[in-house]
Design a protein around this motif. Structure first.
Motif, PDB file in Angstrom:
ATOM      1  N   VAL A  15      -6.010  18.358  11.375  1.00  0.00           N
ATOM      2  CA  VAL A  15      -7.159  19.081  11.935  1.00  0.00           C
ATOM      3  C   VAL A  15      -8.394  18.177  11.995  1.00  0.00           C
ATOM      4  CG1 VAL A  15      -8.742  21.011  11.582  1.00  0.00           C
ATOM      5  CG2 VAL A  15      -6.296  21.337  11.215  1.00  0.00           C
ATOM      6  N   ILE A  16      -8.637  17.426  10.926  1.00  0.00           N
ATOM      7  CA  ILE A  16      -9.781  16.495  10.906  1.00  0.00           C
ATOM      8  C   ILE A  16      -9.606  15.426  11.978  1.00  0.00           C
ATOM      9  CG2 ILE A  16     -11.028  14.792   9.518  1.00  0.00           C
ATOM     10  CD1 ILE A  16     -10.197  16.418   7.038  1.00  0.00           C
ATOM     11  N   TYR A  17      -8.392  14.938  12.119  1.00  0.00           N
ATOM     12  CA  TYR A  17      -8.093  13.925  13.142  1.00  0.00           C
ATOM     13  C   TYR A  17      -8.361  14.492  14.536  1.00  0.00           C
ATOM     14  CZ  TYR A  17      -5.725   9.667  14.797  1.00  0.00           C
ATOM     15  OH  TYR A  17      -5.423   8.459  15.366  1.00  0.00           O
ATOM     16  N   ALA A  18      -7.966  15.751  14.755  1.00  0.00           N
ATOM     17  CA  ALA A  18      -8.205  16.400  16.055  1.00  0.00           C
ATOM     18  C   ALA A  18      -9.700  16.476  16.358  1.00  0.00           C
ATOM     19  CB  ALA A  18      -7.592  17.798  16.057  1.00  0.00           C
ATOM     20  N   ALA A  39     -17.421  10.729  14.603  1.00  0.00           N
ATOM     21  CA  ALA A  39     -15.985  10.554  14.824  1.00  0.00           C
ATOM     22  C   ALA A  39     -15.440   9.412  13.977  1.00  0.00           C
ATOM     23  CB  ALA A  39     -15.713  10.292  16.308  1.00  0.00           C
ATOM     24  N   PHE A  40     -16.227   8.329  13.885  1.00  0.00           N
ATOM     25  CA  PHE A  40     -15.795   7.179  13.086  1.00  0.00           C
ATOM     26  C   PHE A  40     -15.621   7.554  11.621  1.00  0.00           C
ATOM     27  CE2 PHE A  40     -16.882   3.664  10.255  1.00  0.00           C
ATOM     28  CZ  PHE A  40     -15.968   2.702  10.654  1.00  0.00           C
ATOM     29  N   TRP A  41     -16.587   8.277  11.048  1.00  0.00           N
ATOM     30  CA  TRP A  41     -16.497   8.620   9.636  1.00  0.00           C
ATOM     31  C   TRP A  41     -15.418   9.659   9.367  1.00  0.00           C
ATOM     32  CZ3 TRP A  41     -18.052   5.258   6.452  1.00  0.00           C
ATOM     33  CH2 TRP A  41     -19.165   4.465   6.739  1.00  0.00           C
ATOM     34  N   LEU A  42     -15.204  10.566  10.313  1.00  0.00           N
ATOM     35  CA  LEU A  42     -14.077  11.501  10.172  1.00  0.00           C
ATOM     36  C   LEU A  42     -12.754  10.740  10.192  1.00  0.00           C
ATOM     37  CD1 LEU A  42     -15.142  14.499  12.461  1.00  0.00           C
ATOM     38  CD2 LEU A  42     -14.961  14.491   9.961  1.00  0.00           C
ATOM     39  N   LEU A  43     -12.663   9.774  11.103  1.00  0.00           N
ATOM     40  CA  LEU A  43     -11.449   8.967  11.185  1.00  0.00           C
ATOM     41  C   LEU A  43     -11.274   8.117   9.932  1.00  0.00           C
ATOM     42  CD1 LEU A  43      -9.086   8.301  13.078  1.00  0.00           C
ATOM     43  CD2 LEU A  43     -10.427   6.383  13.951  1.00  0.00           C
ATOM     44  N   ALA A  44     -12.386   7.614   9.393  1.00  0.00           N
ATOM     45  CA  ALA A  44     -12.318   6.848   8.150  1.00  0.00           C
ATOM     46  C   ALA A  44     -11.803   7.720   6.999  1.00  0.00           C
ATOM     47  CB  ALA A  44     -13.698   6.290   7.802  1.00  0.00           C
ATOM     48  N   PHE A  45     -12.204   8.996   6.986  1.00  0.00           N
ATOM     49  CA  PHE A  45     -11.721   9.930   5.957  1.00  0.00           C
ATOM     50  C   PHE A  45     -10.222  10.181   6.130  1.00  0.00           C
ATOM     51  CE2 PHE A  45     -11.254  14.363   4.321  1.00  0.00           C
ATOM     52  CZ  PHE A  45     -11.478  14.062   2.989  1.00  0.00           C
ATOM     53  N   VAL A  46      -9.799  10.321   7.391  1.00  0.00           N
ATOM     54  CA  VAL A  46      -8.371  10.478   7.672  1.00  0.00           C
ATOM     55  C   VAL A  46      -7.606   9.251   7.189  1.00  0.00           C
ATOM     56  CG1 VAL A  46      -6.646  10.617   9.530  1.00  0.00           C
ATOM     57  CG2 VAL A  46      -8.689  12.047   9.625  1.00  0.00           C
ATOM     58  N   TRP A  47      -8.151   8.067   7.474  1.00  0.00           N
ATOM     59  CA  TRP A  47      -7.506   6.825   7.042  1.00  0.00           C
ATOM     60  C   TRP A  47      -7.395   6.763   5.518  1.00  0.00           C
ATOM     61  CZ3 TRP A  47      -9.173   2.796   3.935  1.00  0.00           C
ATOM     62  CH2 TRP A  47      -8.380   1.648   3.946  1.00  0.00           C
ATOM     63  N   LEU A  48      -8.442   7.198   4.823  1.00  0.00           N
ATOM     64  CA  LEU A  48      -8.428   7.200   3.361  1.00  0.00           C
ATOM     65  C   LEU A  48      -7.326   8.118   2.830  1.00  0.00           C
ATOM     66  CD1 LEU A  48      -9.713   6.375   0.662  1.00  0.00           C
ATOM     67  CD2 LEU A  48     -11.296   8.305   0.920  1.00  0.00           C
ATOM     68  N   LEU A  49      -7.230   9.331   3.394  1.00  0.00           N
ATOM     69  CA  LEU A  49      -6.189  10.261   2.968  1.00  0.00           C
ATOM     70  C   LEU A  49      -4.802   9.696   3.261  1.00  0.00           C
ATOM     71  CD1 LEU A  49      -7.656  13.709   4.133  1.00  0.00           C
ATOM     72  CD2 LEU A  49      -7.475  12.842   1.807  1.00  0.00           C
ATOM     73  N   GLN A  50      -4.641   9.127   4.470  1.00  0.00           N
ATOM     74  CA  GLN A  50      -3.359   8.544   4.839  1.00  0.00           C
ATOM     75  C   GLN A  50      -2.979   7.397   3.908  1.00  0.00           C
ATOM     76  OE1 GLN A  50      -1.825  10.751   6.680  1.00  0.00           O
ATOM     77  NE2 GLN A  50      -1.289   9.410   8.386  1.00  0.00           N
ATOM     78  N   THR A  51      -3.956   6.588   3.538  1.00  0.00           N
ATOM     79  CA  THR A  51      -3.698   5.466   2.636  1.00  0.00           C
ATOM     80  C   THR A  51      -3.277   5.960   1.258  1.00  0.00           C
ATOM     81  OG1 THR A  51      -5.356   4.125   3.804  1.00  0.00           O
ATOM     82  CG2 THR A  51      -4.681   3.382   1.622  1.00  0.00           C
ATOM     83  N   ILE A  52      -3.932   7.010   0.769  1.00  0.00           N
ATOM     84  CA  ILE A  52      -3.561   7.595  -0.525  1.00  0.00           C
ATOM     85  C   ILE A  52      -2.140   8.141  -0.467  1.00  0.00           C
ATOM     86  CG2 ILE A  52      -4.050   9.477  -2.143  1.00  0.00           C
ATOM     87  CD1 ILE A  52      -7.025   9.128  -1.435  1.00  0.00           C
TER      88      ILE A  52
END
Length: 277
Positions: A15-18, A39-52
């Protein structure tokens, strides 16, 4: 319980990615730097979750997640997000960033809502149902945006006619300024188009899971793509061709008629859109 919590986090990530893709789309059309930053910071948050998630998976399995197709999809989505963040921050090529994120969202959606990767059958079925819920919600939100856009275009044409016939009065002032009506109509379509695109991506993923084969000839699927094309042409004419005024408003009204036909007629003719079990 832990598996359910992790599933919820994966769904929230989608949802955040969308939302990030939606904001990148707004920036792509209007060169809106504020939308780009959010959008960049939302994507950065998505990247952080994905990395975890990726690190937890490596710790759990003791290997790198590339041995199966679903593991590969997850890692591929992570790579696309990483590249997108790097391009956005270092090269600032907005065209590349937007389309990279559309591809990344598709890959993430396929991975997240694929029941093959879920050990519990009940949880897998629940996940597919929630995929359908998100698909329907996004579709309805996009149709809501298109409906409001239609209203503003209609008001634009009424206002234009009153001005042309020099019908001054309270009605004229209450309708609003022509430029404001046109701009609001355009902004609503900018929101509606990516929502519909994301909804179609999730809907096709649901059909791929629940049906023997995706029924590409289904009236509802064809109609949805026609709606997407019609509004995409609207945006193209507005942004690239610099079309304004009555011509654009009439195109918007025609596009909304396609929405109504798709929603009311094609929905009733569809062979699977009311089969959710």
């Amino acid at each position: 319980m832990l598996e359910l919590s992790m599933t919820r986090l994966h769904e929230a990530t989608v949802v955040i990615y969308a939302l990030s893709v939606l904001l990148y789309f707004i920036d792509f059309l209007n060169n809106n730097r504020k939308a780009n930053r959010i959008a960049f910071w939302l994507l950065a948050f998505v990247w952080l979750l994905q990395t975890i998630f990726l690190c937890l998976y490596v710790v759990k399995t003791g290997r790198f997640p590339v041995l199966t197709i679903f593991e590969g999809l997850y890692f591929y989505a992570w790579v696309l997000i990483t590249l997108s963040l790097g391009i956005n921050r270092l090269l600032r090529i907005d065209f590349t960033v937007f389309f990279t994120n559309v591809l990344g969202f598709i890959v993430m959606a396929v991975h997240t809502f694929a029941p093959v990767q879920v050990e519990s059958h009940a949880l897998a079925e629940r996940l597919v149902s929630e995929l359908l819920l998100i698909h329907i919600t996004m579709a309805i939100l996009s149709y809501g945006a298109f409906t409001l856009s239609f209203v503003f275009s209609l008001l634009y044409l009424i206002q234009y006619d009153l001005l042309k016939r020099k019908k001054w009065g309270k009605r004229l002032t209450r309708l609003g300024d022509l430029s404001k009506l046109e701009k609001t109509s355009y902004i609503l379509n900018v929101i509606g188009v990516p929502l519909l695109l994301l909804s179609l991506i999730l809907g096709l993923q649901w059909a791929n899971i629940k049906l023997p084969a995706i029924p590409w000839a289904d009236p509802k699927i064809i109609g949805s793509f026609i709606v997407l094309i019609a509004y995409s042409i609207y945006l193209y004419r507005k942004v690239r061709r610099q079309v304004y005024g009555r011509t654009l408003a009439f195109w918007n009204l025609g596009s909304f008629l396609i929405v109504l036909v798709n929603f009311l007629l094609f929905g009733s003719l569809s062979g699977f859109h009311f089969w959710y079990s």
